[in-house]
Design a protein around this motif. Structure first.
Motif, PDB file in Angstrom:
ATOM      1  N   ASN A 186       0.801  -1.220   0.000  1.00  0.00           N
ATOM      2  CA  ASN A 186       0.000   0.000   0.000  1.00  0.00           C
ATOM      3  C   ASN A 186       0.833   1.269   0.000  1.00  0.00           C
ATOM      4  O   ASN A 186       0.374   2.302  -0.479  1.00  0.00           O
ATOM      5  CB  ASN A 186      -0.963   0.000   1.182  1.00  0.00           C
ATOM      6  CG  ASN A 186      -2.145  -0.888   0.928  1.00  0.00           C
ATOM      7  OD1 ASN A 186      -2.962  -0.597   0.074  1.00  0.00           O
ATOM      8  ND2 ASN A 186      -2.208  -1.989   1.638  1.00  0.00           N
ATOM      9  N   ASN A 220      -1.199  -0.336  -8.435  1.00  0.00           N
ATOM     10  CA  ASN A 220      -2.400   0.466  -8.201  1.00  0.00           C
ATOM     11  C   ASN A 220      -3.116   0.810  -9.502  1.00  0.00           C
ATOM     12  O   ASN A 220      -4.258   1.258  -9.477  1.00  0.00           O
ATOM     13  CB  ASN A 220      -2.061   1.740  -7.431  1.00  0.00           C
ATOM     14  CG  ASN A 220      -1.076   2.610  -8.177  1.00  0.00           C
ATOM     15  OD1 ASN A 220      -0.341   2.139  -9.049  1.00  0.00           O
ATOM     16  ND2 ASN A 220      -1.037   3.879  -7.826  1.00  0.00           N
ATOM     17  N   ARG A 238      -6.246  -1.999 -11.918  1.00  0.00           N
ATOM     18  CA  ARG A 238      -7.700  -1.839 -11.983  1.00  0.00           C
ATOM     19  C   ARG A 238      -8.024  -0.378 -11.769  1.00  0.00           C
ATOM     20  O   ARG A 238      -7.256   0.372 -11.194  1.00  0.00           O
ATOM     21  CB  ARG A 238      -8.381  -2.675 -10.906  1.00  0.00           C
ATOM     22  CG  ARG A 238      -8.151  -4.157 -11.143  1.00  0.00           C
ATOM     23  CD  ARG A 238      -9.081  -5.021 -10.420  1.00  0.00           C
ATOM     24  NE  ARG A 238     -10.446  -4.748 -10.853  1.00  0.00           N
ATOM     25  CZ  ARG A 238     -11.503  -5.238 -10.242  1.00  0.00           C
ATOM     26  NH1 ARG A 238     -11.356  -5.990  -9.181  1.00  0.00           N
ATOM     27  NH2 ARG A 238     -12.704  -4.977 -10.667  1.00  0.00           N
ATOM     28  N   ASP A 268      -9.690   1.613  -9.669  1.00  0.00           N
ATOM     29  CA  ASP A 268     -10.321   1.883  -8.386  1.00  0.00           C
ATOM     30  C   ASP A 268      -9.399   2.784  -7.577  1.00  0.00           C
ATOM     31  O   ASP A 268      -8.259   3.017  -7.931  1.00  0.00           O
ATOM     32  CB  ASP A 268     -10.646   0.595  -7.622  1.00  0.00           C
ATOM     33  CG  ASP A 268      -9.425  -0.275  -7.361  1.00  0.00           C
ATOM     34  OD1 ASP A 268      -8.323   0.106  -7.784  1.00  0.00           O
ATOM     35  OD2 ASP A 268      -9.576  -1.330  -6.735  1.00  0.00           O
ATOM     36  N   GLU A 303     -11.308   0.912  -1.698  1.00  0.00           N
ATOM     37  CA  GLU A 303     -11.357  -0.288  -2.541  1.00  0.00           C
ATOM     38  C   GLU A 303      -9.956  -0.727  -2.951  1.00  0.00           C
ATOM     39  O   GLU A 303      -9.634  -1.910  -2.953  1.00  0.00           O
ATOM     40  CB  GLU A 303     -12.204  -0.035  -3.778  1.00  0.00           C
ATOM     41  CG  GLU A 303     -13.671   0.108  -3.510  1.00  0.00           C
ATOM     42  CD  GLU A 303     -14.447   0.441  -4.766  1.00  0.00           C
ATOM     43  OE1 GLU A 303     -13.843   0.500  -5.859  1.00  0.00           O
ATOM     44  OE2 GLU A 303     -15.673   0.633  -4.654  1.00  0.00           O
ATOM     45  N   GLN A 304      -9.136   0.242  -3.308  1.00  0.00           N
ATOM     46  CA  GLN A 304      -7.750  -0.068  -3.688  1.00  0.00           C
ATOM     47  C   GLN A 304      -6.975  -0.604  -2.489  1.00  0.00           C
ATOM     48  O   GLN A 304      -6.204  -1.550  -2.621  1.00  0.00           O
ATOM     49  CB  GLN A 304      -7.060   1.176  -4.233  1.00  0.00           C
ATOM     50  CG  GLN A 304      -5.638   0.926  -4.653  1.00  0.00           C
ATOM     51  CD  GLN A 304      -5.009   2.175  -5.234  1.00  0.00           C
ATOM     52  OE1 GLN A 304      -5.689   3.017  -5.789  1.00  0.00           O
ATOM     53  NE2 GLN A 304      -3.713   2.298  -5.085  1.00  0.00           N
ATOM     54  N   ARG A 317      -7.999  -4.207  -2.016  1.00  0.00           N
ATOM     55  CA  ARG A 317      -7.475  -5.077  -3.060  1.00  0.00           C
ATOM     56  C   ARG A 317      -5.998  -5.351  -2.852  1.00  0.00           C
ATOM     57  O   ARG A 317      -5.540  -6.493  -2.908  1.00  0.00           O
ATOM     58  CB  ARG A 317      -7.702  -4.454  -4.438  1.00  0.00           C
ATOM     59  CG  ARG A 317      -7.255  -5.323  -5.581  1.00  0.00           C
ATOM     60  CD  ARG A 317      -7.658  -4.742  -6.924  1.00  0.00           C
ATOM     61  NE  ARG A 317      -7.263  -3.368  -7.098  1.00  0.00           N
ATOM     62  CZ  ARG A 317      -6.069  -2.976  -7.547  1.00  0.00           C
ATOM     63  NH1 ARG A 317      -5.172  -3.869  -7.864  1.00  0.00           N
ATOM     64  NH2 ARG A 317      -5.794  -1.698  -7.689  1.00  0.00           N
ATOM     65  N   LEU A 318      -5.222  -4.307  -2.583  1.00  0.00           N
ATOM     66  CA  LEU A 318      -3.795  -4.479  -2.367  1.00  0.00           C
ATOM     67  C   LEU A 318      -3.519  -5.260  -1.076  1.00  0.00           C
ATOM     68  O   LEU A 318      -2.598  -6.081  -1.020  1.00  0.00           O
ATOM     69  CB  LEU A 318      -3.094  -3.126  -2.325  1.00  0.00           C
ATOM     70  CG  LEU A 318      -3.118  -2.328  -3.634  1.00  0.00           C
ATOM     71  CD1 LEU A 318      -2.443  -0.985  -3.435  1.00  0.00           C
ATOM     72  CD2 LEU A 318      -2.491  -3.098  -4.756  1.00  0.00           C
ATOM     73  N   GLY A 325      -5.438  -7.498   0.104  1.00  0.00           N
ATOM     74  CA  GLY A 325      -5.818  -8.872  -0.196  1.00  0.00           C
ATOM     75  C   GLY A 325      -4.648  -9.689  -0.711  1.00  0.00           C
ATOM     76  O   GLY A 325      -4.513 -10.881  -0.395  1.00  0.00           O
TER      77      GLY A 325
END
Length: 85
Positions: free
Chosen positions: A36, A44, A47, A49, A53-54, A57-58, A60
């Motif tokens: 992050n 980043n 996608r 976003d 949300e980003q 996702r990151l 995750g």
């Protein structure tokens, strides 16, 4: 100490279950922070976003890495019968 004697010593740092849990937790926290903050490979922009949300996702990706590490340190090690390296 000779190099051969050094390499033949057992690696006991991860034999304790508590130490393996610490390794997994520290790795997950560091990977979430790293992905992050430093955003390697322009991850980043993969996608379209932003914001929370980003971040999810990151993060995750870091959690998936922690899951793989957990499987290798806890499950596979027990199934294969490896006590120490």
């Amino acid at each position: 100490m000779k190099i051969r004697g050094l390499l033949n010593q057992p690696f006991i740092q991860l034999d304790n279950l508590r130490h393996r849990y610490i390794l997994i937790v520290v790795t997950v926290i560091f990977s979430i922070f790293f992905l992050n903050v430093f955003v390697p490979f322009n991850i980043n922009r993969w996608r379209n976003d932003s914001g929370f949300e980003q971040f999810l996702r990151l993060s995750g990706f870091g959690i998936i890495g922690g899951f793989v590490l957990s499987v290798s340190q806890l499950f596979i090690r027990k199934v294969s019968g490896v006590d120490h390296f």
